[in-house]
Design a protein around this motif. Sequence first.
Motif, short mmCIF file in Angstrom:
data_model
loop_
_atom_site.label_atom_id
_atom_site.label_comp_id
_atom_site.label_asym_id
_atom_site.label_seq_id
_atom_site.Cartn_x
_atom_site.Cartn_y
_atom_site.Cartn_z
N MET A 115 -0.85 -26.25 -24.75
CA MET A 115 -0.59 -27.51 -24.92
C MET A 115 0.71 -27.65 -23.97
O MET A 115 0.42 -28.97 -23.24
CB MET A 115 0.26 -28.04 -26.37
CG MET A 115 -0.57 -27.92 -27.24
SD MET A 115 -1.90 -29.20 -26.97
CE MET A 115 -1.39 -30.61 -26.83
N GLN A 116 1.45 -26.86 -23.30
CA GLN A 116 2.07 -26.87 -22.01
C GLN A 116 1.15 -27.19 -20.97
O GLN A 116 1.77 -27.98 -20.20
CB GLN A 116 3.14 -25.79 -22.04
CG GLN A 116 4.01 -25.53 -23.21
CD GLN A 116 4.69 -24.16 -23.07
OE1 GLN A 116 4.54 -23.70 -21.94
NE2 GLN A 116 5.51 -23.97 -24.07
N VAL A 117 0.21 -26.53 -20.75
CA VAL A 117 -0.56 -26.72 -19.38
C VAL A 117 -1.17 -28.21 -19.33
O VAL A 117 -1.18 -28.90 -18.48
CB VAL A 117 -1.95 -25.69 -19.52
CG1 VAL A 117 -2.85 -25.88 -18.36
CG2 VAL A 117 -0.97 -24.20 -19.46
N VAL A 118 -1.93 -28.50 -20.79
CA VAL A 118 -2.58 -29.72 -20.83
C VAL A 118 -1.51 -30.88 -20.65
O VAL A 118 -1.77 -32.17 -19.95
CB VAL A 118 -3.09 -30.07 -22.12
CG1 VAL A 118 -3.87 -31.30 -22.14
CG2 VAL A 118 -4.41 -29.00 -22.28
N ALA A 122 -15.28 -21.83 -25.76
CA ALA A 122 -14.74 -20.49 -25.70
C ALA A 122 -14.46 -20.32 -27.22
O ALA A 122 -14.64 -19.00 -27.82
CB ALA A 122 -13.68 -20.22 -24.95
N ARG A 123 -13.81 -21.07 -27.87
CA ARG A 123 -13.30 -20.91 -29.32
C ARG A 123 -14.33 -20.72 -30.11
O ARG A 123 -14.65 -20.02 -31.30
CB ARG A 123 -12.36 -22.04 -29.85
CG ARG A 123 -11.06 -21.99 -29.02
CD ARG A 123 -10.11 -23.00 -29.85
NE ARG A 123 -10.68 -24.44 -29.88
CZ ARG A 123 -10.54 -25.29 -28.78
NH1 ARG A 123 -9.71 -24.99 -27.94
NH2 ARG A 123 -10.93 -26.69 -28.86
N GLN A 169 -11.18 -33.93 -20.33
CA GLN A 169 -12.14 -33.72 -21.28
C GLN A 169 -13.07 -32.48 -20.76
O GLN A 169 -13.48 -31.49 -21.76
CB GLN A 169 -13.06 -35.06 -21.05
CG GLN A 169 -12.58 -36.19 -22.00
CD GLN A 169 -12.43 -36.09 -23.61
OE1 GLN A 169 -13.41 -35.23 -24.10
NE2 GLN A 169 -11.75 -36.80 -23.96
N VAL A 170 -13.42 -32.23 -19.58
CA VAL A 170 -14.08 -31.20 -19.36
C VAL A 170 -13.26 -29.72 -19.58
O VAL A 170 -13.88 -28.81 -20.03
CB VAL A 170 -14.13 -31.15 -17.56
CG1 VAL A 170 -14.73 -29.87 -16.95
CG2 VAL A 170 -15.45 -32.19 -17.15
N LEU A 171 -11.86 -29.61 -19.45
CA LEU A 171 -11.15 -28.62 -19.66
C LEU A 171 -11.30 -28.34 -20.96
O LEU A 171 -11.50 -27.31 -21.60
CB LEU A 171 -9.71 -28.77 -18.96
CG LEU A 171 -8.92 -27.59 -18.99
CD1 LEU A 171 -9.37 -26.55 -18.08
CD2 LEU A 171 -7.56 -28.11 -18.39
N GLN A 172 -10.99 -29.28 -21.79
CA GLN A 172 -11.02 -29.19 -23.31
C GLN A 172 -12.34 -28.71 -23.92
O GLN A 172 -12.40 -27.98 -24.77
CB GLN A 172 -10.61 -30.59 -23.95
CG GLN A 172 -9.21 -30.92 -23.62
CD GLN A 172 -7.96 -29.94 -24.47
OE1 GLN A 172 -8.49 -29.31 -25.28
NE2 GLN A 172 -6.90 -29.99 -23.73
#
Length: 305
Positions: free
Chosen positions: A12-15, A105-106, A96-99
């Motif tokens: 969350m820190q990165v986003v 991956a999850r 949105q792409v990053l998420q």
Amino acid sequence: MSNKTLSSGCKMQVVQGVEQVGVDQTDAKVKKQIGPKQSFNAIWLSDIHLGTKDCKAEYLLQLLKQTQTESLYLVGDIIDIWAMKRRVYWPDSHNQVLQQLLAMARNGTQIIFIPGNHDEQFRSYAGFHLWDVSIAKEHIHTMLGGQKILMLHGDQFDSQVCVGKALTKLGDRLYDLLLVLNRQVHRIRTHLGYPYWSLASYIKLRVNKAQQAISLFRDAVVTYAKDRQVDVVICGHIHQPELSRQGKMIYANDGDWVENCTFIAESEKGDLQLLKWDEQQLDSSLIASISMVPSMPKSIKKRVA
């Protein structure tokens, strides 16, 4: 590769630490525009350049949301940290792409990230496992047919491709100008209902110096891969998609999501494919394919028949 894991609490820190610019309704748009699911054994993406105006994030999001794959390899320049140091540009479509990548991956897709020169800061984390994504400097993938694929970004070969500092600087400035023109042409074509077409790629293919640099780059990558004793090498970096046989070696460049919207895939049958995303048909179109499944000897074919 060691499997060092950093706390998922960093996510969350990165986003949240990235300023979002021009938030749009990308998620709603994509939900309305989802084509048929497509499945691959593996896909390779590079040179997405999230954080720049020329990134075709909306088109990539369409692809990701309707793609199932066992493995997804990010072959460098995924986030353009160079550009974001000059100006922070992070619209909702980029987030949105990053998420979506993190969600894949999850949910079990193996994702391996090989940083490029525009996101080279991540190279110091090679060997770590961040948010279900493994980071490596290089990686070897084994195909369904047993062939070995070496993947790397390709910027380490810049010194072998350089045609002089003055020409390199001039080339960089001309390329930036091409991307600005490319953006304007795309806006006009979209307004008129025409599909995406890359002016930058069209012009680049007709400039002799650019073709010379592409050839030198290809030769350098293939020579390096031969020493690694692999069957295929996949790279990015030069924004020039290609899938071709170079002697006994197969050279593949997965292109980019700035000009070409292309990627490399291993099909469920084990073929190697170069594909281009069609944002109007919401599907991938085949540019080139190489069958990697060994052909059956004639004597065996007769006995089977």
